[in-house]
Enzyme design. Structure first.
Site, PDB file in Angstrom:
ATOM      1  N   ARG A  25       8.517   3.228   4.211  1.00  0.00           N
ATOM      2  CA  ARG A  25       9.753   2.462   4.031  1.00  0.00           C
ATOM      3  C   ARG A  25      10.778   3.276   3.239  1.00  0.00           C
ATOM      4  O   ARG A  25      11.981   3.237   3.515  1.00  0.00           O
ATOM      5  CB  ARG A  25       9.460   1.130   3.340  1.00  0.00           C
ATOM      6  CG  ARG A  25       8.540   0.211   4.133  1.00  0.00           C
ATOM      7  CD  ARG A  25       8.350  -1.141   3.459  1.00  0.00           C
ATOM      8  NE  ARG A  25       9.552  -1.954   3.606  1.00  0.00           N
ATOM      9  CZ  ARG A  25       9.796  -2.746   4.650  1.00  0.00           C
ATOM     10  NH1 ARG A  25       8.923  -2.826   5.635  1.00  0.00           N
ATOM     11  NH2 ARG A  25      10.899  -3.459   4.708  1.00  0.00           N
ATOM     12  N   GLU A  37       0.942   4.084   1.514  1.00  0.00           N
ATOM     13  CA  GLU A  37       1.365   4.643   2.801  1.00  0.00           C
ATOM     14  C   GLU A  37       2.529   3.847   3.397  1.00  0.00           C
ATOM     15  O   GLU A  37       3.429   4.412   4.022  1.00  0.00           O
ATOM     16  CB  GLU A  37       0.194   4.650   3.794  1.00  0.00           C
ATOM     17  CG  GLU A  37      -1.004   5.465   3.343  1.00  0.00           C
ATOM     18  CD  GLU A  37      -2.044   4.616   2.617  1.00  0.00           C
ATOM     19  OE1 GLU A  37      -1.640   3.783   1.772  1.00  0.00           O
ATOM     20  OE2 GLU A  37      -3.248   4.794   2.884  1.00  0.00           O
ATOM     21  N   CYS A  68      -6.802   2.857   4.531  1.00  0.00           N
ATOM     22  CA  CYS A  68      -7.694   1.721   4.750  1.00  0.00           C
ATOM     23  C   CYS A  68      -7.754   1.377   6.229  1.00  0.00           C
ATOM     24  O   CYS A  68      -6.867   1.703   7.008  1.00  0.00           O
ATOM     25  CB  CYS A  68      -7.238   0.512   3.926  1.00  0.00           C
ATOM     26  SG  CYS A  68      -5.642  -0.185   4.429  1.00  0.00           S
ATOM     27  N   CYS A  95      -3.684   0.203   7.080  1.00  0.00           N
ATOM     28  CA  CYS A  95      -2.864   1.417   7.120  1.00  0.00           C
ATOM     29  C   CYS A  95      -3.269   2.321   8.273  1.00  0.00           C
ATOM     30  O   CYS A  95      -2.420   2.984   8.876  1.00  0.00           O
ATOM     31  CB  CYS A  95      -2.981   2.162   5.788  1.00  0.00           C
ATOM     32  SG  CYS A  95      -2.153   1.309   4.420  1.00  0.00           S
ATOM     33  N   HIS A 132       0.861  -1.181   0.000  1.00  0.00           N
ATOM     34  CA  HIS A 132       0.000   0.000   0.000  1.00  0.00           C
ATOM     35  C   HIS A 132       0.899   1.234   0.000  1.00  0.00           C
ATOM     36  O   HIS A 132       2.002   1.231   0.571  1.00  0.00           O
ATOM     37  CB  HIS A 132      -0.908  -0.012   1.225  1.00  0.00           C
ATOM     38  CG  HIS A 132      -2.087  -0.929   1.079  1.00  0.00           C
ATOM     39  ND1 HIS A 132      -3.326  -0.643   1.590  1.00  0.00           N
ATOM     40  CD2 HIS A 132      -2.211  -2.134   0.451  1.00  0.00           C
ATOM     41  CE1 HIS A 132      -4.165  -1.615   1.296  1.00  0.00           C
ATOM     42  NE2 HIS A 132      -3.505  -2.540   0.613  1.00  0.00           N
TER      43      HIS A 132
END
Length: 554
Positions: A297, A292, A342, A389, A290
């Site tokens: 990362r 976000e 989400c 998320c 995803h």
């Protein structure tokens, strides 16, 4: 004189070929809205405009219906299966009639000029809404500039018989509006263009009084979005085929709360994730892709490089203070996501699915489903062991963005603000991000190690995405400042060339060892403290019956 007589009087002297095969709606050579006149030698853009020559509307049918609206006479006709209304001011005689045939659609008979309707034959990939209340003096024009400023090719006005005629051209289409003043007419022309080009709607976002202290200033939120989208467009300039996305996220670095010298430091797009059986033990494959998660990362990569820069005596956001490494005081970070994350924030902000919302408990931990995002309508979707998320962002507001490994060297790094590019419900976003922890023991964290319950300000952009029609993409993008953009195959969790990404766990291990070899005297107390606070966070969620975090993923 009725409408049909006026049309016949205007166009009777002109020879038109009305055969659709020879009089196409779009120029087949450059896909330009328009039609061919006579023997097809002359191509006219924007066929409803006058442009000094009488022009005909192809494939039109007249009706006998007349409408009255604000004391203006309208004639209705059908054009490509839709109802339109042409205005005619009986006081406008002679040469003043030789202007664009203005037409209106059925949406409250809102003025839609000239050939703007042509754009709707090709459905826009994104539809937008604008907030009803605004911090801007000219909200419609501000919204238009935010979306299409780089595509405006003409913009101006002229005074005719004590009335203002304003025009603005975007994507080869000219929008006209008449009014009593430049400001009013300019605003009306902007609204016209927005409704035609962006599926434009007005939408109200209600803020409870108790949440107003968490509200981010609107101009600042819009600036963050502009920075992220501009950087993404720049990165994709030579990779247009990978530009399609449903979710775009970015992290912006500022000096204090000024955007004057703001810098985008990380970007990510993506919507997919994999089941546990597809995870590899070596950490080469990305599990959660995803946007976000990818942007966070990518941000970690940025932090590793900034640490190396400091150790090599190069410019860095970090400074060595005694035996500690500290983030420079005025450095702030801001997260942008073009949609609602989400999980808990999204579930209760979506329209519809009232019964499922009633059955669901606010604040509950949620997991993602295979191949996409959390969706209330898919109650039987196969779930995977990756937290939503919303839940991960709540964790960032306790543990920071830096992760466990970097906690050996630096204190937690928190977000100063969160900007959404879509409509949302402030009450639900507040709860999902940190509100559900405000009455738990972690709310009282105030350790010398820097851990606390972070409460970032948040706001949506002034112009919000309400529908994104991009097909579910097969590729994502991740980038951080100092490195090139990576194209991630969302079906494999690897780079397009089959190699591990720079944001994979295996890549992070190499970065960590590189730092660790240069800071051999550093103890592991920072990691121990990180794990201690993480357990407090998990216990707090469980104690409030929000569910148990799946620690197998960690």
């Amino acid at each position: 004189m009725n409408f049909l007589q006026r049309v016949q009087g205007l166009f009777q002297s002109t020879n038109y070929n009305m055969d659709p095969a020879q009089n196409p709606y779009f120029d087949p050579y450059n896909n330009t809205p328009g039609y061919y006149q006579g023997n097809g030698d002359t191509f006219h853009e924007n066929p409803l405009q006058w442009n000094g020559q009488p022009q005909m509307i192809p494939n039109y049918q007249l009706s006998d219906t007349n409408e009255n609206y604000h004391n203006v006479s309208f004639d209705q006709f059908q054009f490509l299966g839709e109802n339109y209304y042409t205005s005619f001011d009986e006081n406008d005689q002679g040469s003043n009639n030789k202007r664009a045939l203005e037409y209106y659609d059925d949406d409250d008979i809102n003025f839609v000029p000239n050939a703007a309707k042509r754009q709707r034959l090709s459905e826009p990939s994104i539809q937008y809404a604008m907030k009803k209340s605004s911090d801007y003096a000219n909200p419609m024009r501000k919204a238009l500039d935010l979306l299409f400023e780089s595509e405006i090719t003409a913009d101006g006005w002229e005074k005719i018989d004590n009335r203002i005629k304003y025009h603005i051209s975007i994507r080869g289409v000219t929008y006209y509006q008449w009014g009593s003043s430049v400001e009013i007419t300019k605003e009306s022309a902007a609204e016209t263009a927005l409704k035609s080009l962006a599926g434009f709607k007005l939408q109200q976002i209600s803020w409870p009084p108790q949440l107003l202290p968490f509200r981010l200033e609107q101009p600042f939120a819009d600036s963050i979005e502009i920075l992220v989208k501009s950087k993404f467009n720049e990165l994709m300039r030579n990779n247009v085929q990978y530009k399609a996305h449903k979710v775009l996220s970015g992290i912006v670095m500022t000096n204090g709360m000024s955007v004057n010298d703001a810098t985008v430091v990380a970007v990510g797009t993506g919507t997919k994730c994999f089941a546990d059986k597809l995870k590899d033990k070596n950490g080469r494959v990305l599990h959660d892709m995803h946007a976000e998660v990818l942007v966070r990362r990518s941000f970690v990569c940025f932090l590793y490089r900034e640490l190396l820069s400091m150790l090599e005596m190069k410019p860095s956001i970090f400074v060595m203070s005694g035996k500690e490494i500290q983030l420079k005081a005025e450095v702030k970070f801001h997260l942008y996501v073009n949609t609602i994350p989400c999980g808990d924030a999204r579930v209760f902000s979506l329209k519809g699915c009232a019964q499922l919302k009633k059955m669901a408990r606010q604040g509950t931990l949620r997991t993602k489903k295979i191949g996409g995002t959390d969706n209330l309508s898919e109650t039987n979707a196969q779930r995977i062991k990756s937290m939503s998320c919303s839940d991960k962002m709540a964790r960032w507001n306790i543990l920071g963005l830096q992760g466990a490994a970097l906690s050996k060297y630096i204190k937690p790094i928190y977000l100063e603000s969160i900007v959404l590019g879509s409509s949302y419900v402030p009450f639900h976003l507040h709860r999902a991000m940190f509100g559900r922890l405000e009455k738990s023991p972690v709310a009282n964290l105030n350790s010398t190690d820097g851990y606390r319950l972070n409460t970032p300000k948040f706001e949506s952009t002034f112009v919000m995405e309400i529908s994104n029609f991009a097909s579910c993409e097969d590729y994502g993008v991740c980038w951080s400042m100092g490195r090139g953009a990576e194209i991630i195959d969302l079906n494999t969790g690897l780079k397009k060339n089959g190699k591990a990404s720079q944001v994979s766990r295996s890549a992070f291990r190499y970065m960590f060892h590189d730092i660790d070899e240069k800071l051999t005297h550093w103890s592991a107390e920072g990691i121990e403290k990180y794990n201690e606070v993480k357990k407090m966070f998990y216990d707090a969620l469980k104690a409030q019956n929000f569910g148990a975090w799946d620690t197998k993923l960690n």
